[in-house]
Design a protein around this motif. Structure first.
Motif, PDB file in Angstrom:
ATOM      1  N   VAL A 114       0.853  -1.184   0.000  1.00 41.48           N
ATOM      2  CA  VAL A 114       0.000   0.000   0.000  1.00 41.48           C
ATOM      3  C   VAL A 114       0.892   1.239   0.000  1.00 41.48           C
ATOM      4  O   VAL A 114       2.007   1.203   0.512  1.00 41.48           O
TER       5      VAL A 114
ATOM      6  N   ALA B 190      -2.590   6.262  -0.548  1.00 41.06           N
ATOM      7  CA  ALA B 190      -3.788   5.429  -0.423  1.00 41.06           C
ATOM      8  C   ALA B 190      -4.232   5.326   1.034  1.00 41.06           C
ATOM      9  O   ALA B 190      -5.430   5.339   1.334  1.00 41.06           O
TER      10      ALA B 190
ATOM     11  N   THR C 149      -5.921   8.662   1.988  1.00 38.56           N
ATOM     12  CA  THR C 149      -7.257   8.745   1.386  1.00 38.56           C
ATOM     13  C   THR C 149      -8.249   7.879   2.150  1.00 38.56           C
ATOM     14  O   THR C 149      -9.365   8.309   2.483  1.00 38.56           O
ATOM     15  N   ARG C 150      -7.851   6.650   2.446  1.00 34.01           N
ATOM     16  CA  ARG C 150      -8.744   5.732   3.165  1.00 34.01           C
ATOM     17  C   ARG C 150      -9.025   6.238   4.580  1.00 34.01           C
ATOM     18  O   ARG C 150     -10.169   6.143   5.067  1.00 34.01           O
TER      19      ARG C 150
END
Length: 199
Positions: free
Chosen positions: A145, A149, A152-153
């Motif tokens: 990952v 990312a 954002t999550r």
């Protein structure tokens, strides 16, 4: 003080001698003294008489025919009794079965910092580090990952589970705490350590 009379002298005949004549051509004396055939056959012997074994030993040169580099390598191998050795931290990497190496490196407290993370990544680059399994599951992410990312999550989950968005629900608040802890753990793992002044 006198010596024990039954002590064998240094040049006493070898009791394991086969009883043949001296190996030296033309010598008919008993071959009672052994000498190795070569440096590669140290357990195979010529059997000489006393005079010829002395002459053989006087001309013996273990390193004859070896280059200086080969001599140096042999001397270094002798310092560890001809046993294999590896640089510190390698653990004989080429000799260890990767299937058996699964748990050989663990750093659950992250005390080894970036060096520890790099070593763990070298062990199995496709597997998530052990300390990130729960945090990644809490964020609903897989491995590998990127930091972008993860951010954002985290923003999506923080909006969804914020107490203000859920009417002050205590369960949502607890869930947000877990998400914050998971985000901090993953971010710390993915963020390069700052270079300290003076290093």
């Amino acid at each position: 003080m006198s010596r024990s009379p039954n002590r064998a002298r240094a040049f006493a005949p070898d009791p394991d001698a086969p009883g043949d004549t001296c190996t030296m051509p033309g010598c008919l004396a008993a071959g009672q003294y052994r000498a190795p055939k070569s440096r590669t056959s140290l357990r195979e012997y010529h059997w000489f008489c006393l005079d010829h074994v002395r002459a053989y030993n006087a001309g013996w040169d273990f390193y004859k025919g070896m280059s200086p580099g080969e001599i140096e390598a042999h001397l270094r191998a002798d310092t560890q009794w001809q046993r294999p050795s590896w640089p510190l931290g390698q653990l004989g990497a080429s000799q260890i079965d990767p299937k058996l190496d699964a748990g050989i490196f663990t750093d659950p407290l992250g005390m080894l910092g970036a060096a520890g993370r790099k070593a763990a990544a070298r062990k199995n680059p496709d597997a998530a580090p052990d300390q990130l399994l729960k945090p990644l599951a809490a964020l609903g992410l897989g491995w590998p990952v990127t930091l972008a990312a993860v951010k954002t999550r985290y923003k999506q989950l923080a909006k969804k589970h914020h107490p203000d968005a859920n009417g002050g629900d205590r369960a949502a608040e607890e869930r947000l705490k877990d998400i914050n802890l998971a985000y901090a753990a993953v971010r710390a793992h993915l963020t390069p350590e700052p270079i300290m002044a003076g290093r």
